[in-house]
Design a protein around this motif. Structure first.
Motif, PDB file in Angstrom:
ATOM      1  N   SER A  42     -19.800 -46.149   2.409  1.00 25.61           N
ATOM      2  CA  SER A  42     -21.222 -46.530   2.422  1.00 25.61           C
ATOM      3  C   SER A  42     -22.102 -45.295   2.247  1.00 25.61           C
ATOM      4  O   SER A  42     -23.111 -45.328   1.531  1.00 25.61           O
ATOM      5  CB  SER A  42     -21.585 -47.206   3.747  1.00 25.61           C
ATOM      6  N   CYS A  43     -21.720 -44.218   2.904  1.00 28.35           N
ATOM      7  CA  CYS A  43     -22.512 -42.987   2.835  1.00 28.35           C
ATOM      8  C   CYS A  43     -22.453 -42.370   1.441  1.00 28.35           C
ATOM      9  O   CYS A  43     -23.465 -41.852   0.951  1.00 28.35           O
ATOM     10  CB  CYS A  43     -22.023 -41.996   3.888  1.00 28.35           C
ATOM     11  N   LYS A  44     -21.302 -42.437   0.807  1.00 25.82           N
ATOM     12  CA  LYS A  44     -21.185 -41.909  -0.556  1.00 25.82           C
ATOM     13  C   LYS A  44     -22.042 -42.715  -1.527  1.00 25.82           C
ATOM     14  O   LYS A  44     -22.677 -42.151  -2.417  1.00 25.82           O
ATOM     15  CB  LYS A  44     -19.725 -41.896  -1.010  1.00 25.82           C
ATOM     16  N   ASP A  45     -22.065 -44.031  -1.352  1.00 21.93           N
ATOM     17  CA  ASP A  45     -22.923 -44.873  -2.203  1.00 21.93           C
ATOM     18  C   ASP A  45     -24.389 -44.495  -2.018  1.00 21.93           C
ATOM     19  O   ASP A  45     -25.131 -44.361  -2.989  1.00 21.93           O
ATOM     20  CB  ASP A  45     -22.726 -46.354  -1.866  1.00 21.93           C
ATOM     21  N   ALA A  46     -24.795 -44.315  -0.766  1.00 22.47           N
ATOM     22  CA  ALA A  46     -26.178 -43.939  -0.468  1.00 22.47           C
ATOM     23  C   ALA A  46     -26.496 -42.558  -1.045  1.00 22.47           C
ATOM     24  O   ALA A  46     -27.576 -42.339  -1.597  1.00 22.47           O
ATOM     25  CB  ALA A  46     -26.400 -43.942   1.047  1.00 22.47           C
ATOM     26  N   LEU A  47     -25.551 -41.642  -0.941  1.00 23.46           N
ATOM     27  CA  LEU A  47     -25.739 -40.287  -1.448  1.00 23.46           C
ATOM     28  C   LEU A  47     -25.927 -40.283  -2.967  1.00 23.46           C
ATOM     29  O   LEU A  47     -26.813 -39.612  -3.495  1.00 23.46           O
ATOM     30  CB  LEU A  47     -24.543 -39.421  -1.055  1.00 23.46           C
ATOM     31  N   ARG A  48     -25.125 -41.055  -3.664  1.00 24.86           N
ATOM     32  CA  ARG A  48     -25.249 -41.150  -5.136  1.00 24.86           C
ATOM     33  C   ARG A  48     -26.618 -41.700  -5.531  1.00 24.86           C
ATOM     34  O   ARG A  48     -27.281 -41.195  -6.441  1.00 24.86           O
ATOM     35  CB  ARG A  48     -24.154 -42.044  -5.709  1.00 24.86           C
ATOM     36  N   LYS A  49     -27.051 -42.749  -4.857  1.00 25.85           N
ATOM     37  CA  LYS A  49     -28.335 -43.368  -5.181  1.00 25.85           C
ATOM     38  C   LYS A  49     -29.494 -42.422  -4.849  1.00 25.85           C
ATOM     39  O   LYS A  49     -30.454 -42.292  -5.616  1.00 25.85           O
ATOM     40  CB  LYS A  49     -28.463 -44.677  -4.410  1.00 25.85           C
ATOM     41  N   ALA A  50     -29.391 -41.730  -3.711  1.00 27.32           N
ATOM     42  CA  ALA A  50     -30.440 -40.781  -3.322  1.00 27.32           C
ATOM     43  C   ALA A  50     -30.523 -39.629  -4.310  1.00 27.32           C
ATOM     44  O   ALA A  50     -31.616 -39.152  -4.636  1.00 27.32           O
ATOM     45  CB  ALA A  50     -30.180 -40.262  -1.906  1.00 27.32           C
ATOM     46  N   GLU A  51     -29.388 -39.163  -4.804  1.00 27.44           N
ATOM     47  CA  GLU A  51     -29.373 -38.070  -5.791  1.00 27.44           C
ATOM     48  C   GLU A  51     -30.099 -38.488  -7.065  1.00 27.44           C
ATOM     49  O   GLU A  51     -30.924 -37.747  -7.599  1.00 27.44           O
ATOM     50  CB  GLU A  51     -27.933 -37.657  -6.103  1.00 27.44           C
ATOM     51  N   LEU A  69     -36.013 -36.756   0.057  1.00 25.19           N
ATOM     52  CA  LEU A  69     -34.735 -37.264  -0.449  1.00 25.19           C
ATOM     53  C   LEU A  69     -33.633 -36.216  -0.286  1.00 25.19           C
ATOM     54  O   LEU A  69     -32.504 -36.551   0.081  1.00 25.19           O
ATOM     55  CB  LEU A  69     -34.863 -37.687  -1.915  1.00 25.19           C
ATOM     56  N   LEU A  70     -33.957 -34.959  -0.528  1.00 24.83           N
ATOM     57  CA  LEU A  70     -32.969 -33.889  -0.323  1.00 24.83           C
ATOM     58  C   LEU A  70     -32.580 -33.790   1.152  1.00 24.83           C
ATOM     59  O   LEU A  70     -31.406 -33.590   1.480  1.00 24.83           O
ATOM     60  CB  LEU A  70     -33.519 -32.556  -0.829  1.00 24.83           C
ATOM     61  N   GLY A  71     -33.555 -33.964   2.045  1.00 27.53           N
ATOM     62  CA  GLY A  71     -33.259 -33.970   3.474  1.00 27.53           C
ATOM     63  C   GLY A  71     -32.358 -35.133   3.853  1.00 27.53           C
ATOM     64  O   GLY A  71     -31.413 -34.977   4.639  1.00 27.53           O
ATOM     65  N   LEU A  72     -32.634 -36.292   3.278  1.00 28.12           N
ATOM     66  CA  LEU A  72     -31.793 -37.467   3.528  1.00 28.12           C
ATOM     67  C   LEU A  72     -30.378 -37.208   3.028  1.00 28.12           C
ATOM     68  O   LEU A  72     -29.399 -37.531   3.708  1.00 28.12           O
ATOM     69  CB  LEU A  72     -32.386 -38.705   2.845  1.00 28.12           C
ATOM     70  N   GLN A  73     -30.277 -36.605   1.846  1.00 32.03           N
ATOM     71  CA  GLN A  73     -28.955 -36.302   1.299  1.00 32.03           C
ATOM     72  C   GLN A  73     -28.180 -35.372   2.240  1.00 32.03           C
ATOM     73  O   GLN A  73     -26.990 -35.582   2.472  1.00 32.03           O
ATOM     74  CB  GLN A  73     -29.080 -35.673  -0.085  1.00 32.03           C
ATOM     75  N   ALA A  74     -28.845 -34.376   2.788  1.00 36.76           N
ATOM     76  CA  ALA A  74     -28.193 -33.468   3.729  1.00 36.76           C
ATOM     77  C   ALA A  74     -27.708 -34.243   4.956  1.00 36.76           C
ATOM     78  O   ALA A  74     -26.591 -34.022   5.449  1.00 36.76           O
ATOM     79  CB  ALA A  74     -29.145 -32.351   4.138  1.00 36.76           C
ATOM     80  N   ASP A  75     -28.533 -35.157   5.432  1.00 39.77           N
ATOM     81  CA  ASP A  75     -28.166 -35.969   6.590  1.00 39.77           C
ATOM     82  C   ASP A  75     -26.946 -36.844   6.266  1.00 39.77           C
ATOM     83  O   ASP A  75     -26.018 -36.954   7.076  1.00 39.77           O
ATOM     84  CB  ASP A  75     -29.356 -36.831   6.998  1.00 39.77           C
ATOM     85  N   LEU A  76     -26.944 -37.451   5.089  1.00 37.51           N
ATOM     86  CA  LEU A  76     -25.810 -38.291   4.681  1.00 37.51           C
ATOM     87  C   LEU A  76     -24.529 -37.466   4.574  1.00 37.51           C
ATOM     88  O   LEU A  76     -23.451 -37.921   4.981  1.00 37.51           O
ATOM     89  CB  LEU A  76     -26.121 -38.987   3.348  1.00 37.51           C
ATOM     90  N   ILE A  77     -24.641 -36.266   4.047  1.00 36.08           N
ATOM     91  CA  ILE A  77     -23.470 -35.387   3.939  1.00 36.08           C
ATOM     92  C   ILE A  77     -22.936 -35.050   5.328  1.00 36.08           C
ATOM     93  O   ILE A  77     -21.720 -35.062   5.559  1.00 36.08           O
ATOM     94  CB  ILE A  77     -23.807 -34.114   3.147  1.00 36.08           C
ATOM     95  N   MET A  78     -23.829 -34.784   6.263  1.00 40.30           N
ATOM     96  CA  MET A  78     -23.398 -34.474   7.628  1.00 40.30           C
ATOM     97  C   MET A  78     -22.687 -35.672   8.266  1.00 40.30           C
ATOM     98  O   MET A  78     -21.717 -35.510   9.002  1.00 40.30           O
ATOM     99  CB  MET A  78     -24.576 -34.020   8.481  1.00 40.30           C
ATOM    100  N   ILE A  79     -23.152 -36.873   7.963  1.00 42.95           N
ATOM    101  CA  ILE A  79     -22.472 -38.074   8.469  1.00 42.95           C
ATOM    102  C   ILE A  79     -21.086 -38.185   7.842  1.00 42.95           C
ATOM    103  O   ILE A  79     -20.107 -38.462   8.522  1.00 42.95           O
ATOM    104  CB  ILE A  79     -23.314 -39.346   8.215  1.00 42.95           C
ATOM    105  N   ILE A  80     -20.994 -37.943   6.528  1.00 36.79           N
ATOM    106  CA  ILE A  80     -19.693 -37.979   5.840  1.00 36.79           C
ATOM    107  C   ILE A  80     -18.734 -36.977   6.464  1.00 36.79           C
ATOM    108  O   ILE A  80     -17.545 -37.261   6.627  1.00 36.79           O
ATOM    109  CB  ILE A  80     -19.867 -37.709   4.325  1.00 36.79           C
ATOM    110  N   LEU A  81     -19.252 -35.808   6.841  1.00 37.74           N
ATOM    111  CA  LEU A  81     -18.422 -34.767   7.450  1.00 37.74           C
ATOM    112  C   LEU A  81     -18.151 -35.035   8.931  1.00 37.74           C
ATOM    113  O   LEU A  81     -17.535 -34.219   9.607  1.00 37.74           O
ATOM    114  CB  LEU A  81     -19.086 -33.398   7.279  1.00 37.74           C
TER     115      LEU A  81
END
Length: 104
Positions: A42-51, A69-81
């Motif tokens: 789910s996070c990867k899908d959100a990350l792709r769309k946000a990018e 959006l860049l801040g959101l992407q960073a947050d999504l990456i942290m969740i993925i990690l």
């Protein structure tokens, strides 16, 4: 994967009306799903769309939207990690994004 992100970004630039509203709704919905479920897919899908959406925001000179959006992407990456994240803080960031990017 990089090609897919670039291709999606190019598609948004070609079809700006598609990006308005519906793209923000998609980013918001996918991001909320990621934040609540913490599922990597789910996070990867959100990350792709946000990018893709942040590339569009940049092309339109909407830098405050792009920055969020860049801040959101960073947050999504942290969740993925699997980094400890506050759901409340993430949801506040998402709400701020929706207000800032509303008219893009």
């Amino acid at each position: 994967m990089l090609f897919a992100l670039l291709f999606t970004g190019v598609e948004i630039l070609k079809h700006p009306l598609k990006a308005q509203g519906s793209y923000l709704n998609q980013v918001s919905s996918l991001s909320a799903k990621c934040i609540h479920s913490r599922r990597v897919s789910s996070c990867k899908d959100a990350l792709r769309k946000a990018e893709s959406f942040q590339l569009y925001a940049s092309s339109k000179g909407r830098y405050s939207c792009q920055t969020r959006l860049l801040g959101l992407q960073a947050d999504l990456i942290m969740i993925i990690l699997n980094s400890p994240r506050s759901k409340a803080l993430s949801l506040t960031m998402l709400s701020d994004l929706q207000k800032t990017c509303k008219y893009l």
